[in-house]
Scaffold this motif. Sequence first.
Motif, short mmCIF file in Angstrom:
data_model
loop_
_atom_site.label_atom_id
_atom_site.label_comp_id
_atom_site.label_asym_id
_atom_site.label_seq_id
_atom_site.Cartn_x
_atom_site.Cartn_y
_atom_site.Cartn_z
N TYR A 69 0.94 -0.80 -0.31
CA TYR A 69 -0.02 -0.45 -0.03
C TYR A 69 0.56 1.31 0.15
N PHE A 70 1.96 1.54 0.71
CA PHE A 70 2.39 2.72 1.22
C PHE A 70 3.13 2.61 -0.51
N TYR A 71 3.86 1.72 -1.02
CA TYR A 71 4.44 1.63 -1.98
C TYR A 71 3.95 2.05 -2.75
N LYS A 72 2.93 1.89 -3.08
CA LYS A 72 1.31 2.37 -4.02
C LYS A 72 1.59 3.95 -3.46
N LYS A 73 1.32 4.28 -2.90
CA LYS A 73 0.95 5.77 -2.04
C LYS A 73 1.97 6.96 -2.74
N LEU A 74 2.72 6.29 -2.32
CA LEU A 74 4.46 6.70 -2.58
C LEU A 74 4.69 7.05 -4.65
N LYS A 75 4.21 6.59 -5.11
CA LYS A 75 4.40 6.70 -6.08
C LYS A 75 3.75 6.75 -6.41
N GLU A 76 1.46 7.21 -6.36
CA GLU A 76 1.30 7.84 -6.37
C GLU A 76 1.33 9.56 -6.55
N VAL A 77 1.74 9.52 -5.61
CA VAL A 77 2.15 11.06 -4.79
C VAL A 77 3.15 12.10 -5.50
N TYR A 133 10.96 4.40 1.07
CA TYR A 133 10.66 3.31 0.84
C TYR A 133 11.44 2.48 2.01
N HIS A 183 9.51 9.49 6.89
CA HIS A 183 9.05 11.47 6.38
C HIS A 183 10.11 12.49 5.84
#
Length: 112
Positions: free
Chosen positions: A32-40, A48, A96
Amino acid sequence: MHTIVSLFKWVLGLHQLAWFVAGAVSFAAITYFYKKLKEVGRFSKGSYTFVVLSALTVAFTILWTYDSYLENEVRAANMGILVFGGLAVVFAVIAHRLAPKKNLSKFTSNQK
């Protein structure tokens, strides 16, 4: 059939099931965090890496506490929450801080 059920109970008893669920939740959080970081647009290898370390440390904290309470070691459980939970928070803060900031110059020049 009885042998298969006994083997299933042995392989996935309550203790092993807790570790299995914690691994699945850790994998889901990391994905989830991988996809979210890529998305934003805030993905970097350093951030990561610390996200992964934080997610794994949170899972380890929960499992340490669970195992300690099963063994009736309340002090060990509480110290595990403090030490490993604190370490997970430190990893999250570092992740962060290492995440690249969004480039705001594109947005301000287009709005003028």
